[in-house]
Design a protein around this motif. Sequence first.
Motif, short mmCIF file in Angstrom:
data_model
loop_
_atom_site.label_atom_id
_atom_site.label_comp_id
_atom_site.label_asym_id
_atom_site.label_seq_id
_atom_site.Cartn_x
_atom_site.Cartn_y
_atom_site.Cartn_z
N HIS A 69 51.54 41.28 29.61
CA HIS A 69 50.16 41.69 29.92
C HIS A 69 49.66 40.93 31.15
CE1 HIS A 69 46.09 42.79 29.88
NE2 HIS A 69 45.65 42.07 28.86
N LEU A 70 49.68 41.66 32.29
CA LEU A 70 49.20 41.06 33.55
C LEU A 70 47.98 41.78 34.10
CD1 LEU A 70 52.59 41.13 33.66
CD2 LEU A 70 52.17 39.93 35.77
N ALA A 71 47.58 42.88 33.44
CA ALA A 71 46.49 43.69 34.01
C ALA A 71 45.17 42.92 33.92
CB ALA A 71 46.38 45.00 33.24
N SER A 138 33.69 31.53 34.72
CA SER A 138 33.70 32.69 33.85
C SER A 138 35.14 33.21 33.66
CB SER A 138 32.83 33.74 34.53
OG SER A 138 32.57 34.76 33.70
N TYR A 139 35.91 33.15 34.73
CA TYR A 139 37.32 33.59 34.69
C TYR A 139 38.11 32.74 33.68
CZ TYR A 139 42.04 34.41 36.72
OH TYR A 139 43.37 34.72 36.93
N GLY A 140 37.91 31.43 33.74
CA GLY A 140 38.61 30.53 32.81
C GLY A 140 38.21 30.81 31.37
N LEU A 142 37.15 33.66 30.19
CA LEU A 142 37.75 34.95 29.82
C LEU A 142 39.22 34.76 29.41
CD1 LEU A 142 37.52 38.14 29.93
CD2 LEU A 142 38.52 37.93 32.20
N LYS A 143 39.98 34.04 30.23
CA LYS A 143 41.40 33.83 29.93
C LYS A 143 41.57 33.06 28.61
CE LYS A 143 43.58 35.68 33.50
NZ LYS A 143 44.42 36.86 33.31
N LEU A 144 40.75 32.02 28.44
CA LEU A 144 40.88 31.21 27.23
C LEU A 144 40.47 32.01 25.99
CD1 LEU A 144 41.64 28.35 26.28
CD2 LEU A 144 39.23 27.72 26.53
N SER A 179 41.42 38.18 47.81
CA SER A 179 40.62 36.96 47.67
C SER A 179 41.36 35.89 46.89
CB SER A 179 39.30 37.29 46.98
OG SER A 179 39.55 37.78 45.69
N GLN A 180 42.48 36.26 46.24
CA GLN A 180 43.21 35.28 45.43
C GLN A 180 44.51 34.90 46.11
OE1 GLN A 180 43.96 36.58 41.40
NE2 GLN A 180 43.93 34.51 40.63
N GLY A 181 44.81 33.63 46.17
CA GLY A 181 46.06 33.20 46.78
C GLY A 181 45.85 32.66 48.18
N1 LIG Z 1 47.78 35.46 41.48
C1 LIG Z 1 47.36 34.32 40.97
O1 LIG Z 1 47.04 33.37 41.70
C2 LIG Z 1 47.30 34.14 39.47
C3 LIG Z 1 47.23 32.84 38.94
C4 LIG Z 1 47.18 32.68 37.56
C5 LIG Z 1 47.16 33.78 36.73
N2 LIG Z 1 47.20 35.04 37.28
C6 LIG Z 1 47.16 36.18 36.36
O2 LIG Z 1 48.38 36.88 36.46
C7 LIG Z 1 48.14 38.28 36.30
C8 LIG Z 1 48.69 39.05 37.48
O3 LIG Z 1 48.11 38.54 38.67
P1 LIG Z 1 48.40 39.21 40.08
O4 LIG Z 1 48.12 38.18 41.11
O5 LIG Z 1 49.69 39.93 40.06
O6 LIG Z 1 47.19 40.27 40.13
P2 LIG Z 1 47.14 41.67 40.91
O7 LIG Z 1 45.70 41.98 41.08
O8 LIG Z 1 48.01 41.66 42.10
O9 LIG Z 1 47.77 42.67 39.85
C9 LIG Z 1 47.07 43.14 38.74
C10 LIG Z 1 47.49 44.58 38.50
O10 LIG Z 1 46.80 45.01 37.33
C11 LIG Z 1 46.28 46.30 37.58
N3 LIG Z 1 45.07 46.45 36.76
C12 LIG Z 1 43.98 45.65 36.78
N4 LIG Z 1 43.09 46.06 35.88
C13 LIG Z 1 43.63 47.16 35.28
C14 LIG Z 1 43.18 48.05 34.27
N5 LIG Z 1 41.98 47.89 33.69
N6 LIG Z 1 43.98 49.06 33.90
C15 LIG Z 1 45.20 49.23 34.49
N7 LIG Z 1 45.68 48.43 35.44
C16 LIG Z 1 44.90 47.40 35.84
C17 LIG Z 1 45.97 46.36 39.07
O11 LIG Z 1 45.98 47.71 39.54
C18 LIG Z 1 47.11 45.52 39.64
O12 LIG Z 1 48.21 46.32 40.02
C19 LIG Z 1 46.64 38.45 36.12
O13 LIG Z 1 46.34 38.50 34.76
C20 LIG Z 1 46.06 37.17 36.72
O14 LIG Z 1 44.84 36.83 36.16
C21 LIG Z 1 47.29 35.25 38.62
#
Ligand SMILES: NC(=O)c1ccc[n+]([C@@H]2O[C@H](COP(=O)([O-])OP(=O)(O)OC[C@H]3O[C@@H](n4cnc5c(N)ncnc54)[C@H](O)[C@@H]3O)[C@@H](O)[C@H]2O)c1
Length: 305
Positions: A69-71, A138-140, A142-144, A179-181
């Motif tokens: 689950h990465l969405a 708020s992000y933290g 949500l994740k927690l 905005s992230q990274g």
């Molecule tokens: N990139 C970072 O720095 C980082 C750090 C720690 C944790 N994370 C977590 O890792 C996960 C992946 O991060 P990422 O950088 O690949 O993000 P990303 O934004 O590149 O990818 C997220 C994907 O999820 C899809 N998505 C988002 N909401 C959706 C929804 N409601 N329905 C269907 N698809 C949806 C988006 O279209 C996108 O393709 C996330 O949960 C993020 O919070 C990321």
Amino acid sequence: MKAVILGGNGFIGSHLVDELLIDDWDITVYDRNPEHFRPPLKRVNYVFGELGNKSLLQKVISKGDIVFHLASSATPQTSGENPFHDIQADLLPTITLLDICVQKRIRKLLFFSSGGTVYGIPETGIVPETHPTNPISSYGILKLTIEKYIQTYHHLYGLPFTIIRPSNPYGERQNPLGSQGVIAVFLGKIKRELPIILFGNGSITRDFIHVSDLVKAVKLASLKTSQNDVFNIGSGSGTSLTSLVELIKTITLLKTEVNNLPKRAFDIQQIVLDPCLANLELGWHPVIKLDDGITTTWDWIQKSL
Ligand SMILES: NC(=O)c1ccc[n+]([C@@H]2O[C@H](COP(=O)([O-])OP(=O)(O)OC[C@H]3O[C@@H](n4cnc5c(N)ncnc54)[C@H](O)[C@@H]3O)[C@@H](O)[C@H]2O)c1
């Protein structure tokens, strides 16, 4: 093995796809968008939809043993602006997902949490998984909260899970216009000859992990038979943003202007994760050095932007 990757067309998801394909996994990606930076792969089954689409999600989850689950539409930068949106868009559909995972008796759910935000302000120099969790964003929160629901679903209904707490992943296919990274964003600014924006005086310190190291750890965690673990996945060492900018200048051989803006309230001054548990339990350790990883990311940005 059969994987369902929710959010598999994003930055980390696309690398997870590559890592699982090495071992010939049968992969279904569920995402609302296609990948930004490359065409669809022939060996992957893509289903387009929203996380909140219960009936479609039920069909998709039936295709896998292991669900990643990465969405997430929330980011540390945006979530404070509208916490209601994140609760509606990420938290509520995730609870529905947990119900489906229990009904379908999946082998394991792997959830991507956030090592950089769930702990809040560190009480120790290097942060193990047992560190208190007091997020200041708020992000933290949500994740927690999602982590807590997952653990409760395990307790109540036996849902097998692994929680991944990545530090700061970077690498190819991270959006340089996003905005992230910070590494991708800084390189993207340099490529476009724009000044780099630093919030604070540059002493903010982060733990950068190359995305290919991250997804290797995730694959190992997904195959581990003992379950219900929480893993920090980070490098174990910190780099200040000032040092990062200097390293980037050396690698790109370009001068860049740096504009300092006031530090943001949700930015933690320093966070470095202790990856010892992943090393011990998964036999994992990161192999990509920061300068090598930035060099390949820069090569990619020059071709892609
Ligand atoms: N990139 C970072 O720095 C980082 C750090 C720690 C944790 N994370 C977590 O890792 C996960 C992946 O991060 P990422 O950088 O690949 O993000 P990303 O934004 O590149 O990818 C997220 C994907 O999820 C899809 N998505 C988002 N909401 C959706 C929804 N409601 N329905 C269907 N698809 C949806 C988006 O279209 C996108 O393709 C996330 O949960 C993020 O919070 C990321």
